[in-house]
Design an enzyme around this catalytic site. Structure first.
Site, PDB file in Angstrom:
ATOM      1  N   VAL A   1       0.817  -0.961   0.131  1.00  0.00           N
ATOM      2  CA  VAL A   1       0.118  -0.082  -0.001  1.00  0.00           C
ATOM      3  C   VAL A   1       0.825   1.236  -0.008  1.00  0.00           C
ATOM      4  O   VAL A   1       0.695   2.073  -0.943  1.00  0.00           O
ATOM      5  CB  VAL A   1      -1.058  -0.178   1.255  1.00  0.00           C
TER       6      VAL A   1
ATOM      7  N   ASP B   1      10.660   4.240   5.726  1.00  0.00           N
ATOM      8  CA  ASP B   1      10.568   2.721   6.274  1.00  0.00           C
ATOM      9  C   ASP B   1      11.522   2.609   7.402  1.00  0.00           C
ATOM     10  O   ASP B   1      12.718   3.158   7.251  1.00  0.00           O
ATOM     11  CB  ASP B   1      10.613   1.899   5.321  1.00  0.00           C
TER      12      ASP B   1
ATOM     13  N   THR C   1      -5.798  -0.379   6.148  1.00  0.00           N
ATOM     14  CA  THR C   1      -7.227  -0.683   6.619  1.00  0.00           C
ATOM     15  C   THR C   1      -7.217  -0.601   8.049  1.00  0.00           C
ATOM     16  O   THR C   1      -6.425  -1.531   8.905  1.00  0.00           O
ATOM     17  CB  THR C   1      -7.337  -1.885   5.981  1.00  0.00           C
TER      18      THR C   1
ATOM     19  N   ARG D   1      -5.386  -4.040  -5.949  1.00  0.00           N
ATOM     20  CA  ARG D   1      -5.202  -5.692  -6.019  1.00  0.00           C
ATOM     21  C   ARG D   1      -3.732  -5.819  -6.136  1.00  0.00           C
ATOM     22  O   ARG D   1      -2.965  -5.037  -6.942  1.00  0.00           O
ATOM     23  CB  ARG D   1      -6.140  -6.275  -6.986  1.00  0.00           C
TER      24      ARG D   1
ATOM     25  N   HIS E   1     -15.333 -16.453 -10.231  1.00  0.00           N
ATOM     26  CA  HIS E   1     -14.487 -17.713 -10.403  1.00  0.00           C
ATOM     27  C   HIS E   1     -14.512 -18.508  -9.283  1.00  0.00           C
ATOM     28  O   HIS E   1     -13.882 -18.221  -8.448  1.00  0.00           O
ATOM     29  CB  HIS E   1     -13.198 -17.206 -11.052  1.00  0.00           C
TER      30      HIS E   1
ATOM     31  N   GLY F   1     -13.271 -21.877  -7.101  1.00  0.00           N
ATOM     32  CA  GLY F   1     -11.651 -22.088  -7.195  1.00  0.00           C
ATOM     33  C   GLY F   1     -11.679 -22.727  -5.719  1.00  0.00           C
ATOM     34  O   GLY F   1     -12.601 -23.313  -5.132  1.00  0.00           O
TER      35      GLY F   1
ATOM     36  N   CYS G   1      -5.714  -9.593   2.221  1.00  0.00           N
ATOM     37  CA  CYS G   1      -6.807  -8.705   2.639  1.00  0.00           C
ATOM     38  C   CYS G   1      -8.062  -9.413   2.817  1.00  0.00           C
ATOM     39  O   CYS G   1      -8.658  -9.266   3.969  1.00  0.00           O
ATOM     40  CB  CYS G   1      -7.245  -7.731   1.394  1.00  0.00           C
TER      41      CYS G   1
HETATM   42  C1  UDX Z   1      -8.140  -7.748  -2.686  1.00  0.00           C
HETATM   43  C2  UDX Z   1      -9.216  -6.571  -3.181  1.00  0.00           C
HETATM   44  O1  UDX Z   1      -9.516  -6.950  -4.575  1.00  0.00           O
HETATM   45  C3  UDX Z   1      -8.580  -5.332  -3.183  1.00  0.00           C
HETATM   46  O2  UDX Z   1      -9.449  -4.408  -3.434  1.00  0.00           O
HETATM   47  C4  UDX Z   1      -8.072  -4.998  -1.768  1.00  0.00           C
HETATM   48  O3  UDX Z   1      -7.471  -3.651  -1.633  1.00  0.00           O
HETATM   49  C5  UDX Z   1      -7.029  -5.905  -1.188  1.00  0.00           C
HETATM   50  O4  UDX Z   1      -7.761  -7.419  -1.464  1.00  0.00           O
HETATM   51  P1  UDX Z   1      -5.927  -9.133  -3.795  1.00  0.00           P
HETATM   52  O5  UDX Z   1      -6.035  -9.536  -2.264  1.00  0.00           O
HETATM   53  O6  UDX Z   1      -4.793  -8.365  -4.168  1.00  0.00           O
HETATM   54  O7  UDX Z   1      -7.016  -7.697  -3.606  1.00  0.00           O
HETATM   55  O8  UDX Z   1      -6.418  -9.870  -4.512  1.00  0.00           O
HETATM   56  P2  UDX Z   1      -7.996 -10.195  -5.347  1.00  0.00           P
HETATM   57  O9  UDX Z   1      -7.488 -10.188  -7.064  1.00  0.00           O
HETATM   58  O10 UDX Z   1      -9.069  -9.480  -5.291  1.00  0.00           O
HETATM   59  O11 UDX Z   1      -8.050 -11.829  -4.982  1.00  0.00           O
HETATM   60  C6  UDX Z   1      -8.343 -12.188  -4.066  1.00  0.00           C
HETATM   61  C7  UDX Z   1      -8.480 -13.793  -3.548  1.00  0.00           C
HETATM   62  O12 UDX Z   1      -9.822 -14.100  -4.091  1.00  0.00           O
HETATM   63  C8  UDX Z   1      -7.465 -14.368  -4.742  1.00  0.00           C
HETATM   64  O13 UDX Z   1      -7.054 -15.629  -3.920  1.00  0.00           O
HETATM   65  C9  UDX Z   1      -8.127 -14.831  -5.725  1.00  0.00           C
HETATM   66  O14 UDX Z   1      -7.536 -16.108  -6.241  1.00  0.00           O
HETATM   67  C10 UDX Z   1      -9.566 -15.257  -5.290  1.00  0.00           C
HETATM   68  N1  UDX Z   1     -10.550 -15.017  -6.145  1.00  0.00           N
HETATM   69  C11 UDX Z   1     -10.794 -13.922  -6.965  1.00  0.00           C
HETATM   70  C12 UDX Z   1     -11.357 -16.070  -6.485  1.00  0.00           C
HETATM   71  O15 UDX Z   1     -11.269 -17.071  -5.842  1.00  0.00           O
HETATM   72  N2  UDX Z   1     -12.263 -15.879  -7.513  1.00  0.00           N
HETATM   73  C13 UDX Z   1     -12.637 -14.674  -8.096  1.00  0.00           C
HETATM   74  O16 UDX Z   1     -13.690 -14.840  -8.739  1.00  0.00           O
HETATM   75  C14 UDX Z   1     -11.890 -13.826  -7.849  1.00  0.00           C
END
Ligand code: UDX
Length: 435
Positions: free
Chosen positions: A13, A32, A123, A155, A255, A257, A264
């Site tokens: 972040v 840092d 956060t 993300r 999706h 999975g 997060c």
């Molecule tokens: C997330 C939020 O999207 C972001 O807005 C926030 O600030 C931090 O958390 P991130 O953790 O980087 O971002 O990943 P993201 O792409 O959102 O995926 C999170 C998890 O969900 C992953 O493990 C991903 O594989 C899973 N996922 C995502 C699914 O299993 N199915 C989906 O359809 C989408």
């Protein structure tokens, strides 16, 4: 007008924010406590793997709009706006550990030489920004400062793009002066008419948790529908596609999975449950999302058990360790639960990941075998499990795998491979939510 900014914390972040604000034309110091990290950053080397980050880092270092320092006091003194981007990890009981934030606001209190805006990007639980304001006021006996809540939604893997093209920017504020300063900081986005949501602290804080919990719920919902699809003979991909065509639902985050992971969703869903408990408000839905997500990860191992019977002494190849593709991050990755469950079942485990092998070594030491190449992991394995949706796995040489693997079994937890083609090659193939 460009601003003098300090961003404290150079994790995902903080680092992306520091680079982004500099790219907007502001003068930025990224702070840092880790001196080694600061030196590397000043030399133009990013400590995190993030698409495009080194280009942006070097461009802004070169322009002298950006530099890094471990001297927090002088950085604060020099700056008008201070962003807090330090870690807010969960404690064992699910509460958020705010000790790093507290350290920063202590430093700010000691160095409040002039009017400053203190902006929380990390956060933080509902009520934190109000607490920060009262804390600094009490410590300094001054109200020559403002506090602003500005949660981050980027993300991993797409952090740079997300920073420059956010769906919207959330700003929780109290004074008009701080609002105008934030407009200046974000001037570049303001000019391209990015929507800004101006609200109070509590609203801004809750938007972040609600956003992540909603997405985690959406994923968990489709995972449950996937599990039902497997039993009744439906295809979850088609179900999700049709659901997504309803504009009220939208096709993203549907999706199916092995369960969500990352830094997060797991942390923020747990924190939201804690916040609900603190104020005695029922958060049972989010609680169930957390439980169901844990079960989803273990369900992937059950799929293997159903095919192989006893897992004892079996050799399993795991392709993909990161919690999603395009990152080396393994925090809360489904791969961790899957590997731990396989270890419990006395399996021999060979793993491959294009980016996360080093992080895996820190987690599992010599308990598993690390492979440079995917085919090396597959050699002599009793089954192959795909856990992360890396593009290179979409084009796996299935003929070679068929020759190298001991038993032609593939569990595709991301529904990446063409099922029919895989089966034609004689594999037992199982995805998620598809017969
Ligand atoms: C997330 C939020 O999207 C972001 O807005 C926030 O600030 C931090 O958390 P991130 O953790 O980087 O971002 O990943 P993201 O792409 O959102 O995926 C999170 C998890 O969900 C992953 O493990 C991903 O594989 C899973 N996922 C995502 C699914 O299993 N199915 C989906 O359809 C989408």
């Amino acid at each position: 007008m460009s601003k003098r900014i300090t961003v404290v914390g150079t994790g995902y972040v903080g680092l992306v924010a520091a680079i982004g604000f500099a790219d907007f034309g502001n003068q930025v110091i990224g702070v840092d406590i880790d001196k080694e990290k600061v030196d590397k950053l000043n030399a133009g080397i990013s400590p995190i793997y993030e698409h495009g980050i080194n280009d942006y880092l070097n461009r802004n270092l070169k322009s002298k709009r950006l530099r890094f320092s471990s001297d927090i006091a002088s950085s604060i003194i020099e700056s008008e706006v201070i962003f807090i981007g330090v870690g807010t990890p969960p404690k064992d009981n699910g509460d958020v550990d705010l000790s790093q934030v507290e350290n920063v606001i202590n430093e700010i209190s000691k160095n409040l030489n002039d009017y400053k805006v203190i902006v929380t990007k990390s956060t933080v639980p509902v009520g934190t920004n109000k607490w920060i304001k009262e804390y600094i006021k009490e410590k300094t006996n001054s109200d020559n400062f403002d506090v602003v809540s500005n949660p981050e939604f980027l993300r991993e893997g797409k952090a740079i793009t997300d920073f420059f093209h956010p769906d919207r920017v959330i700003i929780g504020y109290e004074s008009e002066k701080s609002k105008e300063i934030l407009k200046d900081v974000y001037r570049s986005l303001y000019l391209v008419e990015t929507p800004f949501v101006w609200c109070n602290y509590e609203t801004a804080e809750l938007i972040k948790y609600a956003n992540n919990a909603f997405l985690a719920t959406k994923i968990t919902f489709i995972n449950q529908i996937a599990n039902l699809s497997e039993t009744i003979g439906a295809d979850v991909n088609e179900v999700a596609k049709a659901l997504g065509m309803d504009g009220r639902i939208n096709s993203k985050f549907l999706h199916a999975g092995p369960g969500y992971g990352g830094s997060c969703f797991p942390k923020d869903t747990k924190a939201l449950v804690q916040i609900g408990a603190k104020y005695d408000v029922n958060m049972s839905l989010v609680k169930e999302v957390i439980n169901s997500n844990e079960l989803q990860k273990i369900r992937m191992v059950k799929k293997l058990k159903n095919i192989l019977g006893d897992l004892n002494d079996r050799c399993i190849a795991i392709l993909g360790l990161a919690f999603k593709s395009e990152t080396d991050d393994m925090r809360e990755s489904p791969a961790i639960s899957i590997i731990n469950e396989l270890i419990k079942n006395n399996c021999k485990i060979k793993v491959h990941d294009p980016k996360a092998l080093n992080n895996a070594k820190k987690l599992f030491g010599d308990k598993i075998i690390y492979c440079e190449y995917s085919l090396e992991a597959v050699k002599d394995a009793d089954a192959l499990m795909l856990v992360t949706e890396w593009n290179e796995y979409r084009n796996l040489n299935l003929n070679n795998i068929a020759k190298l693997i001991k038993q032609k079994i593939i569990i595709d937890t991301r529904n990446m491979l063409p099922a029919t083609k895989v089966k034609e090659l004689g594999f037992i193939y199982e995805g998620v939510g598809r017969k």
